[in-house]
Design an enzyme around this catalytic site. Sequence first.
Site, PDB file in Angstrom:
ATOM      1  N   HIS A  42     -15.517  11.056  -9.397  1.00 59.65           N
ATOM      2  CA  HIS A  42     -14.204  10.457  -9.636  1.00 59.65           C
ATOM      3  C   HIS A  42     -14.262   8.984  -9.264  1.00 59.65           C
ATOM      4  O   HIS A  42     -13.975   8.607  -8.130  1.00 59.65           O
ATOM      5  CB  HIS A  42     -13.140  11.211  -8.815  1.00 59.65           C
TER       6      HIS A  42
ATOM      7  N   ASP B 229     -12.718   6.734  -6.321  1.00 62.28           N
ATOM      8  CA  ASP B 229     -11.593   6.398  -7.211  1.00 62.28           C
ATOM      9  C   ASP B 229     -11.700   4.957  -7.734  1.00 62.28           C
ATOM     10  O   ASP B 229     -12.209   4.754  -8.842  1.00 62.28           O
ATOM     11  CB  ASP B 229     -10.252   6.647  -6.500  1.00 62.28           C
ATOM     12  N   ASP B 230     -11.213   3.983  -6.967  1.00 65.59           N
ATOM     13  CA  ASP B 230     -11.234   2.571  -7.378  1.00 65.59           C
ATOM     14  C   ASP B 230     -11.704   1.743  -6.182  1.00 65.59           C
ATOM     15  O   ASP B 230     -10.898   1.056  -5.531  1.00 65.59           O
ATOM     16  CB  ASP B 230      -9.818   2.139  -7.806  1.00 65.59           C
TER      17      ASP B 230
ATOM     18  N   HIS C  46      -6.399  14.150 -14.002  1.00 67.87           N
ATOM     19  CA  HIS C  46      -5.717  13.817 -12.755  1.00 67.87           C
ATOM     20  C   HIS C  46      -4.458  14.680 -12.686  1.00 67.87           C
ATOM     21  O   HIS C  46      -3.685  14.738 -13.652  1.00 67.87           O
ATOM     22  CB  HIS C  46      -5.275  12.346 -12.746  1.00 67.87           C
TER      23      HIS C  46
ATOM     24  N   HIS D  94     -13.324   5.258 -11.364  1.00 68.21           N
ATOM     25  CA  HIS D  94     -12.908   4.537 -12.580  1.00 68.21           C
ATOM     26  C   HIS D  94     -13.722   3.253 -12.610  1.00 68.21           C
ATOM     27  O   HIS D  94     -13.618   2.450 -11.669  1.00 68.21           O
ATOM     28  CB  HIS D  94     -11.423   4.197 -12.527  1.00 68.21           C
TER      29      HIS D  94
ATOM     30  N   GLU E 279      -1.772  14.164  -7.677  1.00 73.79           N
ATOM     31  CA  GLU E 279      -2.032  12.980  -6.835  1.00 73.79           C
ATOM     32  C   GLU E 279      -0.691  12.612  -6.193  1.00 73.79           C
ATOM     33  O   GLU E 279      -0.533  12.699  -4.980  1.00 73.79           O
ATOM     34  CB  GLU E 279      -2.583  11.830  -7.695  1.00 73.79           C
TER      35      GLU E 279
HETATM   36  N1  ADE Z   1      -6.467   4.932 -12.827  1.00 80.07           N
HETATM   37  C1  ADE Z   1      -7.262   4.345 -11.929  1.00 80.07           C
HETATM   38  N2  ADE Z   1      -7.084   4.892 -10.720  1.00 80.07           N
HETATM   39  C2  ADE Z   1      -6.146   5.861 -10.862  1.00 80.07           C
HETATM   40  C3  ADE Z   1      -5.546   6.799  -9.973  1.00 80.07           C
HETATM   41  N3  ADE Z   1      -5.840   6.844  -8.677  1.00 80.07           N
HETATM   42  N4  ADE Z   1      -4.610   7.626 -10.477  1.00 80.07           N
HETATM   43  C4  ADE Z   1      -4.285   7.576 -11.775  1.00 80.07           C
HETATM   44  N5  ADE Z   1      -4.822   6.739 -12.633  1.00 80.07           N
HETATM   45  C5  ADE Z   1      -5.759   5.877 -12.191  1.00 80.07           C
HETATM   46 ZN    ZN Z   2      -8.504   8.371 -10.317  1.00 77.78          ZN
END
Ligand code: ADE
Ligand code: ZN
Length: 340
Positions: free
Chosen positions: A18, A279-280, A198, A20, A201
């Site tokens: 996971h 994630d990011d 997703h 992006h 969350e």
């Molecule tokens: N796009 C990038 N990060 C995300 C996240 N945590 N939740 C939903 N969309 C995303």
């Molecule tokens: Zn994500």
Amino acid sequence: MARDLPALLAALPKAELHVHIEGTLEPEMIFALARRNGVSLPYASVEELRKAYAFTDLQSFLDIYYAGASVLLKEQDFQDMAMAYFERAAADNVVRAEIFFDPQTHTARGVSMETVISGLHGACVQARQRWGISADLILCFLRHLSEEEALATLDAALPWRQHFIGVGLDSSEVGHPPVKFARVFERARALGLHVVAHAGEEGPPEYIWQALDILKAERIDHGVQAVNDPALMQRLAKERIPLTVCPLSNLKLCVFPDLREHNLPALLDAGLCATINSDDPAYFGGYINDNFVQTFAATGMTREHAVQLARNSIEASFAPDAEKDLWLRKIDRLIEEGSG
Ligand code: ADE
Ligand code: ZN
């Protein structure tokens, strides 16, 4: 002599399921690409941009994340971004990476699907050659847009079908339930693509049920809201449906007020196939090993949890069985050597 816990966390071979790729764009690279491509940014400096990374929820992050991606124009930009991620992943002993990308963020700016996929695919090939990382791409649909737009995006990507292994669903969750994308996921499955989404969350457990029952998701991205639904917890445990949990993301987007209150230990102790992911990472303050180290320090999870998480990540990946067996044996050897 046994390694200390942070050293074990770093040494374990792991799969990142996971991440992006647009969320790996570090502020320095955003500024470098803006200069290279003549794109103007609404921030004067790297420091000023970093200061804007104070999020209150998912949407407050997404607004900045989509703006950051505006510097990506050429195939080389996508390749450079992904290579920078792979270099970090290799340092964290990531042996397998399944990378999300958001084509609609780029095609809406006039960047072609070919530019996006060719650049990212080129980096996946190089990651294997340079670091021995097994890498594949997962195309995500933006759920704040319509299902018609998602269907058109899937069609536009089909000439490069061999360059991605699955589809996912991301962006603003609440108000955009999985059922909105029933047809496009059905079409993706008919094409032999893996499907993930997703769910849970910020959204309710009902969205996780929909992702499973309507989209037939093989993994749930995040899914931390499942703890509020005992029947759902039982199903996830019984069917070993993986959750790709992202603790530092949850902290920065205020899903949990403090890492000490993260429910990852509860998910594992309930027998779920939970995994740790970044994630990011450029926006949330850490790559995969930072997520491991900080979450273990905050929650008091044990060496047994560490090994379980590494094994779960391999089990949950879409890699060929032969590769999975190899990595699981590597984990066994690390433990047997006494270094675990
Ligand atoms: N796009 C990038 N990060 C995300 C996240 N945590 N939740 C939903 N969309 C995303
Ligand atoms: Zn994500």
